[in-house]
Design a protein around this motif. Structure first.
Motif, PDB file in Angstrom:
ATOM      1  N   UNK A  69      68.315 -41.467  10.020  1.00  0.00           N
ATOM      2  CA  UNK A  69      69.140 -41.620  11.167  1.00  0.00           C
ATOM      3  C   UNK A  69      69.870 -40.083  11.756  1.00  0.00           C
ATOM      4  N   UNK A  87      71.696 -49.708   3.172  1.00  0.00           N
ATOM      5  CA  UNK A  87      70.571 -48.795   3.348  1.00  0.00           C
ATOM      6  C   UNK A  87      70.216 -49.572   1.068  1.00  0.00           C
ATOM      7  N   UNK A 132      77.883 -42.457   7.715  1.00  0.00           N
ATOM      8  CA  UNK A 132      77.076 -42.327   6.691  1.00  0.00           C
ATOM      9  C   UNK A 132      77.540 -43.036   5.537  1.00  0.00           C
ATOM     10  N   UNK A 159      62.394 -51.827   3.829  1.00  0.00           N
ATOM     11  CA  UNK A 159      62.114 -50.840   4.190  1.00  0.00           C
ATOM     12  C   UNK A 159      62.220 -50.420   5.213  1.00  0.00           C
ATOM     13  N   UNK A 160      63.001 -50.911   6.831  1.00  0.00           N
ATOM     14  CA  UNK A 160      63.825 -50.181   7.342  1.00  0.00           C
ATOM     15  C   UNK A 160      64.953 -50.087   6.922  1.00  0.00           C
ATOM     16  N   UNK A 161      65.278 -50.919   5.813  1.00  0.00           N
ATOM     17  CA  UNK A 161      66.778 -50.424   5.781  1.00  0.00           C
ATOM     18  C   UNK A 161      66.955 -49.364   5.328  1.00  0.00           C
ATOM     19  N   UNK A 162      65.348 -49.334   4.282  1.00  0.00           N
ATOM     20  CA  UNK A 162      65.826 -47.991   2.939  1.00  0.00           C
ATOM     21  C   UNK A 162      65.799 -47.257   4.359  1.00  0.00           C
ATOM     22  N   UNK A 163      64.663 -47.333   5.076  1.00  0.00           N
ATOM     23  CA  UNK A 163      64.810 -45.646   5.758  1.00  0.00           C
ATOM     24  C   UNK A 163      66.594 -44.653   6.716  1.00  0.00           C
ATOM     25  N   UNK A 164      66.746 -46.474   7.565  1.00  0.00           N
ATOM     26  CA  UNK A 164      67.405 -45.968   7.353  1.00  0.00           C
ATOM     27  C   UNK A 164      68.940 -45.880   6.894  1.00  0.00           C
ATOM     28  N   UNK A 165      68.717 -45.693   5.448  1.00  0.00           N
ATOM     29  CA  UNK A 165      70.065 -45.393   4.732  1.00  0.00           C
ATOM     30  C   UNK A 165      69.510 -44.573   4.333  1.00  0.00           C
ATOM     31  N   UNK A 166      68.380 -43.888   4.431  1.00  0.00           N
ATOM     32  CA  UNK A 166      68.416 -42.707   3.349  1.00  0.00           C
ATOM     33  C   UNK A 166      69.342 -41.912   4.392  1.00  0.00           C
ATOM     34  N   UNK A 192      75.650 -46.939   6.518  1.00  0.00           N
ATOM     35  CA  UNK A 192      74.632 -46.621   6.443  1.00  0.00           C
ATOM     36  C   UNK A 192      73.878 -46.469   4.999  1.00  0.00           C
TER      37      UNK A 192
END
Lengths: 136, 136
Positions: free
Chosen positions: A34, B29, B22, A23-30, B25
């Motif tokens: 960031x 992500x 990016x 979930x966190x990875x998804x978030x920072x990947x969006x 990330x």
DNA sequence: CGGTATCCTCACTGATACTG
DNA sequence: CAGTATCAGTGAGGATACCG
């Protein structure tokens, strides 16, 4: 070295937090989280300044991102009931800690940018995979 | 003139690497890269073991992810021309360094999981955001 | 076993228009 | 100024079928 037969992998490393880590990875990947967090890292900003600081962002995405961040306790929202409405967003300690954890990753990226780019060229040159750009 | 002050967002922090950052990330992500990399962190694995170690992954996504990683020099692919084909994937030093950089983030996630979850509940309880679920 | 090719879905994102 | 509501496009990712 002993032959490691335990395949297990990440699930072993991250018992049950794995879902949350994703979930966190998804978030920072969006695309925006960031950017917004790092922008707020410089200090509190109001909505419009935030939008100006993150060039390509749309109102919708800024709002959505901000709501997610507020909901997770990464930023605080302070609305001043003035005549021209003023709303200020600020990073919480938690938000700052996230930023601090993401920074090294940005550092990694910057540091190895050249290496990766070079490897991509080498990969293309040696024709490791395919040289064909596009099957006609 | 304060008409438009330099907010000094992320672009200031990351001069020109921002695009590449990016990209990194985005990569970390994505749904599978980190899972695959961290799985390989335990040691070399062959294709089928990898697929078994990352439960939900489809053949397509495993292949795609692996190719991306190989292309960027994060993993090596070694094919043994045996009768039942055998292909082994292994992390390179670069791949290990990425893993090492991502780990802290996973650590952050695991560490603050509870805090964030709690904040979400509080946010819902206090009804900070909205009362109306749908405009009616 | 270790892929590749194809089709399909749907969640994320952006543009636009309206409100308080 | 600071959002909210709605519509439409895109493409990452999953299912399936087939090849070396």
């Amino acid at each position: 070295m002993a032959t490691q037969r335990t395949i297990a992998g990440p699930c072993t490393a991250w018992p049950e937090d794995s879902a949350f880590i994703r979930e966190v990875l998804d978030r920072i990947g969006d695309k925006w989280t960031v950017l917004v967090v790092s922008t707020l890292g410089a200090g509190p900003l109001r909505y419009s300044d935030l939008q100006a600081s993150v060039p390509g962002i749309s109102q919708r995405m800024l709002t959505v991102t901000l709501k997610e961040l507020e909901r997770d306790g990464l930023v605080t929202r302070t609305a001043y009931p003035e005549v021209p409405p003023r709303v200020v967003y600020e990073l919480t300690d938690l938000g700052r800690s996230l930023l601090a954890s993401v920074m090294p990753l940005a550092g990694w990226a910057a540091e190895h940018h050249g290496t990766i780019a070079a490897h991509r060229r080498a990969h293309a040159t040696t024709g490791v995979g395919r040289a064909a750009t596009r099957a006609g």
